[in-house]
Design a protein around this motif. Structure first.
Motif, PDB file in Angstrom:
ATOM      1  N   VAL A  48       0.826  -1.200   0.000  1.00  0.00           N
ATOM      2  CA  VAL A  48       0.000   0.000   0.000  1.00  0.00           C
ATOM      3  C   VAL A  48       0.865   1.257   0.000  1.00  0.00           C
ATOM      4  O   VAL A  48       0.579   2.216  -0.727  1.00  0.00           O
ATOM      5  CB  VAL A  48      -0.949  -0.003   1.214  1.00  0.00           C
ATOM      6  N   LEU A  49       1.931   1.270   0.785  1.00  0.00           N
ATOM      7  CA  LEU A  49       2.782   2.451   0.853  1.00  0.00           C
ATOM      8  C   LEU A  49       3.430   2.738  -0.500  1.00  0.00           C
ATOM      9  O   LEU A  49       3.448   3.879  -0.964  1.00  0.00           O
ATOM     10  CB  LEU A  49       3.848   2.267   1.934  1.00  0.00           C
ATOM     11  N   THR A  50       3.932   1.703  -1.156  1.00  0.00           N
ATOM     12  CA  THR A  50       4.540   1.876  -2.474  1.00  0.00           C
ATOM     13  C   THR A  50       3.511   2.341  -3.490  1.00  0.00           C
ATOM     14  O   THR A  50       3.780   3.216  -4.310  1.00  0.00           O
ATOM     15  CB  THR A  50       5.187   0.562  -2.945  1.00  0.00           C
ATOM     16  N   ALA A  51       2.326   1.774  -3.437  1.00  0.00           N
ATOM     17  CA  ALA A  51       1.275   2.147  -4.388  1.00  0.00           C
ATOM     18  C   ALA A  51       0.863   3.602  -4.219  1.00  0.00           C
ATOM     19  O   ALA A  51       0.743   4.340  -5.201  1.00  0.00           O
ATOM     20  CB  ALA A  51       0.059   1.238  -4.216  1.00  0.00           C
ATOM     21  N   THR A  52       0.653   4.040  -2.990  1.00  0.00           N
ATOM     22  CA  THR A  52       0.248   5.432  -2.777  1.00  0.00           C
ATOM     23  C   THR A  52       1.370   6.383  -3.148  1.00  0.00           C
ATOM     24  O   THR A  52       1.118   7.446  -3.709  1.00  0.00           O
ATOM     25  CB  THR A  52      -0.200   5.665  -1.318  1.00  0.00           C
TER      26      THR A  52
END
Length: 67
Positions: free
Chosen positions: A48-52
């Protein structure tokens, strides 16, 4: 004196953990409502962190306007 200092540090760490938890909740909420984040985070190995971060840096791309 040492005990008081350690208690102060522990209190700061607890506050920091609470702040981190609130930030993580906001990131998860963003992923839930943002289609681009959702699609990117579904790629194996991408969290999620990489995607955001990717969406905030790269943008949503031309497909987002079409659908």
């Amino acid at each position: 004196m040492l005990t008081d200092s350690m208690q102060d540090q522990l209190s700061r760490l607890r506050a920091l953990n609470e702040q981190i938890a609130r930030i993580e909740q906001r990131i998860l909420e963003w992923r839930r409502i943002d289609n681009a984040c959702k699609r990117i985070s579904e790629i194996p190995g991408v969290g999620v962190l990489t995607a955001t971060a990717a969406v905030s840096v790269i943008g949503r791309g031309p497909c987002e306007n079409a659908g």
